[in-house]
Design an enzyme around this catalytic site. Sequence first.
Site, mmCIF file in Angstrom:
data_model
loop_
_atom_site.group_PDB
_atom_site.id
_atom_site.type_symbol
_atom_site.label_atom_id
_atom_site.label_comp_id
_atom_site.label_asym_id
_atom_site.label_seq_id
_atom_site.Cartn_x
_atom_site.Cartn_y
_atom_site.Cartn_z
ATOM 1 C CG ASP A 34 -4.485 5.540 1.003
ATOM 2 O OD1 ASP A 34 -5.387 4.713 1.151
ATOM 3 O OD2 ASP A 34 -4.386 6.575 1.693
ATOM 4 C CG ASP A 89 -2.294 0.455 0.982
ATOM 5 O OD1 ASP A 89 -2.426 1.542 0.399
ATOM 6 O OD2 ASP A 89 -3.249 -0.242 1.363
ATOM 7 C CG HIS A 107 -9.057 -1.329 4.261
ATOM 8 N ND1 HIS A 107 -8.859 -1.270 2.889
ATOM 9 C CD2 HIS A 107 -8.630 -0.149 4.749
ATOM 10 C CE1 HIS A 107 -8.328 -0.102 2.580
ATOM 11 N NE2 HIS A 107 -8.166 0.600 3.679
ATOM 12 C CG ASP A 108 -11.357 2.155 3.516
ATOM 13 O OD1 ASP A 108 -10.876 2.116 4.666
ATOM 14 O OD2 ASP A 108 -10.724 2.555 2.522
ATOM 15 C CD GLU A 110 -8.820 4.634 -1.600
ATOM 16 O OE1 GLU A 110 -9.772 4.379 -0.856
ATOM 17 O OE2 GLU A 110 -7.816 5.244 -1.204
#
Length: 548
Positions: free
Chosen positions: A201, A99, A317-318, A243
């Site tokens: 990210d 990440d 994960h969000d 993302e």
Amino acid sequence: MAETAWWVDRTVYQIYPRSFQDSNGDGVGDIPGIIARLDHLQWLGIGLIWLSPVFRSPMEDNGYDISDYRDIAPEFGTLADMDRLIAEADARGIGIVMDLVVNHTSAQHPWFLEARRSREAATRDFYIWRDPAPNGGPPDGRRSVFGGPAWEFSSATGQYFFHVFAPGQPDLNWTNPAMRAEIHAMMRWWLDRGIRGFRMDVIDLIGKDVDAGILEAGPTLHPHLQEMHREVLAGRKTVTVGETWSVTPETALLYCGRDRGELSMVFQFQHITHGWHPEHGKWVAEPFDVRAFKRIWNRWQAALAEDGWNALYLSNHDLARQVSRFGDAGRYRVTSAKALATVMHLMRGTPFVYQGEEIGMTNAGFERLEQFRDLETLNLHAERRAAGVSTEEFLRGANANGRDNARTPMQWDASPQAGFTTGEPWIRVNRNFREINVAAAREDDTSVLHHYRRLVALRREHPVIVRGRYVPYLEDHATIFAFERVLDGTRLAVVANLGGAPAEAEAPALAGEGRCLLASHEPRGRLEPRLRLAPWESFALLGASPPG
Ligand code: GLC
Ligand code: CA
């Protein structure tokens, strides 16, 4: 070109390290724990791991606040553990994608600690500082994503710094070439250690123009991504996924078009945000609208048909657990989990599986606010309370769409704490772990887990899944999601009923004989012109394409 890239027949698996496997009983997942579970991923057929952040961090946002990009958080292990993870994964044919969190650092990063000390500091300009407004308040009224103002006053120098997320996550100043060079060097350093790429990210924020009020997809975004590609990625065997909450089918090729020299693919969020309340966002969930869902995916499939590449996912994960959000976490948990997986894995693009999705894990079902850990949920609760929303009402929203739903520990077996830890887990294990766990699913050939394993294997066996053209059917049907993939003389018909009632439709164009590759119910050897589907039934049929 994406469809011939080295990674294109691989399925990606996202690991959220804190919640995957604890190896030392401190209740927090760690890298040795991941290594101990690599056999599960190999058995599943996974080809790439997207590892959520494991870097040194004060963990205000569970590692999305990095204080040292070149070291591992002690609670997750050491650099030696990370090297071992890379090697052990590689030995199983699995590449590691890390990440890349570079819109911001932690406020504990040495760059920021130095920057905030004086206006003359060498790294001052690595961050975004502005003078107070004439009244001494923040430069403008912008709010941060996690609640509160987007500006934080720093008394040592009398200026405010900008943070899209928490005050502990100051935004980097991407207009500064020295800062960018540091990031590029750090990325090369990791690639040299053997990782295979990055998940980037909130990367559409790095072109921001703060003074013009532009955050997403700002004027320097694509120049920065092209520079990053030139400086870091070009000529290396890597895969990248950005993302990008702001991306649309109209702008996607700017990131992943074949001649752009930017990213391999991007995560789009239209299928996620479509289901959020126009005013209250995800905290008030709207019911799942299958027609809109299909429309969104069909549009994306069309937009990236000739160029670019889709990232296919429903969970991370969000987000809420997909079976709870889009499926049925009760009576039809198993079949709805299969139906969703079938359509996602068999569209054109790269499927991303989030840990626990492969066993059909459900939302957390917390009873009390104290069980939540996520700073976004807790901050927003404080704000909502102040605005008069009751805790009960807030809990409903948080239990539907809060980020902790995806962060409860991975359910490995029926032993205490689901085999995740021998200690006290940092966040409560879902109460359903005795029924829903990897060990039980391995034993049951009809489980969600075996269904995922088949999907992952099919991708490696059938080029039509990787490269076939996408042809949508029954676009206006209320619950049936149907499409065909076509390559040379082969066609793959994919049909799923995304609803809890039986469904029927005339689909003469899909009719014909075939070999059933996968089915949630009785396998079918042919499709009649009139399709009849059980609740949440799904299947894929491989046949010859009709002449002409
Ligand atoms: C991304 C991450 C999320 C994090 C945020 C700030 O959206 O996925 O977990 O909180 O960025 O880094
Ligand atoms: Ca641990």
